[in-house]
Scaffold this motif. Structure first.
Motif, PDB file in Angstrom:
ATOM      1  N   UNK A  67       0.773  -1.230   0.000  1.00  0.00           N
ATOM      2  CA  UNK A  67       0.000   0.000   0.000  1.00  0.00           C
ATOM      3  C   UNK A  67       0.809   1.288   0.000  1.00  0.00           C
ATOM      4  N   UNK A  68       2.131   1.197  -0.053  1.00  0.00           N
ATOM      5  CA  UNK A  68       2.948   2.414  -0.088  1.00  0.00           C
ATOM      6  C   UNK A  68       2.672   3.168  -1.382  1.00  0.00           C
ATOM      7  N   UNK A  69       2.523   4.470  -1.276  1.00  0.00           N
ATOM      8  CA  UNK A  69       2.254   5.311  -2.442  1.00  0.00           C
ATOM      9  C   UNK A  69       3.414   5.206  -3.437  1.00  0.00           C
ATOM     10  N   UNK A  70       3.088   4.787  -4.662  1.00  0.00           N
ATOM     11  CA  UNK A  70       4.124   4.634  -5.679  1.00  0.00           C
ATOM     12  C   UNK A  70       4.779   5.963  -6.037  1.00  0.00           C
ATOM     13  N   UNK A  71       4.062   7.059  -5.823  1.00  0.00           N
ATOM     14  CA  UNK A  71       4.647   8.366  -6.117  1.00  0.00           C
ATOM     15  C   UNK A  71       5.867   8.633  -5.252  1.00  0.00           C
ATOM     16  N   UNK A 108       9.527   9.169  -6.785  1.00  0.00           N
ATOM     17  CA  UNK A 108      10.229  10.417  -6.493  1.00  0.00           C
ATOM     18  C   UNK A 108      11.608  10.152  -5.906  1.00  0.00           C
ATOM     19  N   UNK A 109      11.697   9.140  -5.032  1.00  0.00           N
ATOM     20  CA  UNK A 109      13.004   8.795  -4.464  1.00  0.00           C
ATOM     21  C   UNK A 109      13.954   8.276  -5.538  1.00  0.00           C
ATOM     22  N   UNK A 110      13.443   7.517  -6.484  1.00  0.00           N
ATOM     23  CA  UNK A 110      14.293   7.015  -7.562  1.00  0.00           C
ATOM     24  C   UNK A 110      14.760   8.141  -8.472  1.00  0.00           C
ATOM     25  N   UNK A 111      13.880   9.091  -8.736  1.00  0.00           N
ATOM     26  CA  UNK A 111      14.273  10.236  -9.561  1.00  0.00           C
ATOM     27  C   UNK A 111      15.395  11.013  -8.896  1.00  0.00           C
ATOM     28  N   UNK A 153      18.061   2.044  -0.005  1.00  0.00           N
ATOM     29  CA  UNK A 153      17.743   3.304   0.663  1.00  0.00           C
ATOM     30  C   UNK A 153      16.255   3.605   0.594  1.00  0.00           C
ATOM     31  N   UNK A 154      15.637   3.318  -0.554  1.00  0.00           N
ATOM     32  CA  UNK A 154      14.194   3.540  -0.682  1.00  0.00           C
ATOM     33  C   UNK A 154      13.437   2.658   0.302  1.00  0.00           C
ATOM     34  N   UNK A 155      13.873   1.418   0.418  1.00  0.00           N
ATOM     35  CA  UNK A 155      13.180   0.489   1.318  1.00  0.00           C
ATOM     36  C   UNK A 155      13.258   0.960   2.762  1.00  0.00           C
ATOM     37  N   UNK A 156      14.455   1.385   3.194  1.00  0.00           N
ATOM     38  CA  UNK A 156      14.647   1.766   4.593  1.00  0.00           C
ATOM     39  C   UNK A 156      14.036   3.118   4.929  1.00  0.00           C
ATOM     40  N   UNK A 157      14.106   4.064   3.986  1.00  0.00           N
ATOM     41  CA  UNK A 157      13.697   5.441   4.298  1.00  0.00           C
ATOM     42  C   UNK A 157      12.307   5.796   3.802  1.00  0.00           C
ATOM     43  N   UNK A 158      11.737   4.966   2.919  1.00  0.00           N
ATOM     44  CA  UNK A 158      10.397   5.266   2.400  1.00  0.00           C
ATOM     45  C   UNK A 158       9.409   4.166   2.774  1.00  0.00           C
TER      46      UNK A 158
END
Length: 276
Positions: A169-173, A177-180, A187-192
Motif C-alpha cells: 500500500x505504499x504510495x508509488x509516487x 520520487x526517491x528514484x528520480x 535506501x528507498x526500502x529503509x527510508x520510504x
C-alpha cells in the motif's frame, strides 16, 4: 417596499438568532474518554451484580469474585499464574512478530518471494492455530515449546498479512520520487517503505497480540502446571465459577494493558501521519 422584500427581512432576525445557537452547541466540550470508560465500567458491574442477584445460572457476583481474587493474591497463586501466562504470550508474540515483519516485507517488495511464500501463508491462515495442538504435542512434546509455538503461530499469521499490506500500500509516487532523486532500492526500502508501512505493522501487532491472548487458554491445555488457563481448567472440574471469573478478568486486564502500550508506541512512531 416590495412584497418580496418583506419575507426576507422578516426571516433575517430568525436566521441571526438561530446561528449563535448552533455555534454554541458545536462549542460544547466533548465528554472525556476517561469519564465514558468509567461510566461503562460502572454500568457493566451494575448489570453483572443485578444478574447475579437474580440467580442467573448460578452466576457469582462481583463481591464473590473479588473475594476469590483476594485469596489468590494473598497466597501468591494469581501472581505465579499471571507471570507464567505472560511469559508464554510474550515469547510467542515476540517471535511471531519478529518473523512476520521480514516475511511480509519480502512478500510485498519482491514478486518472486510473494509467489513462493503467499500460498503457504494463506493456507495456514485458514487452519486455526488450535488445530495445530495435536501436531505440536506429537512433534514437540508436552513442555513449554509447544505452548509457545501455538501462540507464535497465532501471532505470526495475524501480523504477516498486515506487514505485507503495508508494503503493497505504499504510495508509488513516493518511491518514484526517491528514484528520480537517485536513491537506490536499499535506501528507498529503509527510508520510504519501512516508515510508510509502520502504521500497518503496528495494527498487525495489536491484532497479533489479541490472537496470542486468545490462544493462551487452549495452549495451556498441553500439560501445563501453572498459568491462568491451567487454573481456569482446574476450576472447571470443580465448578469453581469465581476462580474462572478471576482468570478471565486477569487475562482481559493484562491484554488491555499491553494493547494500550502498543497504542502509545503507535502514536509516538506515527506522529507524521494525518489524524482525523
Amino acid at each position: 417596499m416590495s412584497s418580496t422584500e418583506t419575507p426576507l427581512k422578516q426571516a433575517g432576525p430568525v436566521l441571526e438568532d438561530a446561528v449563535p445557537t448552533r455555534v454554541r452547541r458545536r462549542k460544547r466540550p466533548p465528554v472525556p474518554a476517561v469519564v465514558l470508560n468509567l461510566i461503562a465500567l460502572a454500568a457493566g458491574i451494575g448489570l453483572w451484580a443485578w444478574l447475579a442477584s437474580l440467580g442467573v445460572q448460578a452466576l457469582p457476583g462481583p463481591a464473590a469474585v473479588a473475594g476469590r481474587a483476594g485469596e489468590l493474591i494473598a497466597d501468591g497463586t494469581l501472581a505465579e499464574d499471571s507471570l507464567a501466562s505472560l511469559r508464554r504470550v510474550l515469547g510467542g508474540f515476540a517471535l511471531g512478530t519478529l518473523l512476520a515483519v521480514p516475511v511480509g516485507f519480502l512478500m510485498g517488495w519482491y514478486p518472486v518471494a510473494r509467489g513462493l511464500l503467499e500460498p503457504y501463508v494463506q493456507f495456514f491462515r485458514t487452519v486455526p492455530p488450535l488445530a495445530m495442538i495435536p501436531l505440536a504435542i506429537v512433534l514437540l512434546g508436552i513442555g513449554e515449546v509447544p505452548k509457545v509455538f501455538v501462540i507464535f503461530l497465532a501471532a505470526f499469521l495475524s501480523s504477516v498479512v498486515a506487514a505485507f499490506q503495508g508494503v503493497v500500500g505504499v504510495d508509488r509516487t513516493l518511491i518514484d520520487a526517491a528514484r528520480v532523486l537517485g536513491a537506490r532500492d536499499g535506501s528507498i526500502f529503509l527510508k520510504v517503505v519501512v516508515p510508510a508501512s509502520a502504521p500497518f505493522i503496528l495494527v498487525g501487532m495489536r491484532i497479533g497480540l489479541g490472537s496470542a491472548w486468545g490462544t493462551l487458554v487452549a495452549a495451556e491445555l498441553i500439560a501445563a502446571q501453572e498459568g491462568l488457563g491451567h487454573r481456569m481448567q482446574n476450576a472447571q472440574l470443580y465448578y469453581d465459577l469465581p476462580t474462572i471469573f478471576v482468570g478471565l478478568i486477569t487475562i482481559g486486564l493484562l491484554g488491555l494493558l499491553m494493547d494500550r502500550l502498543l497504542m502509545l508506541a503507535e502514536r509516538r512512531l506515527t506522529r507524521w501521519q494525518e489524524t482525523r
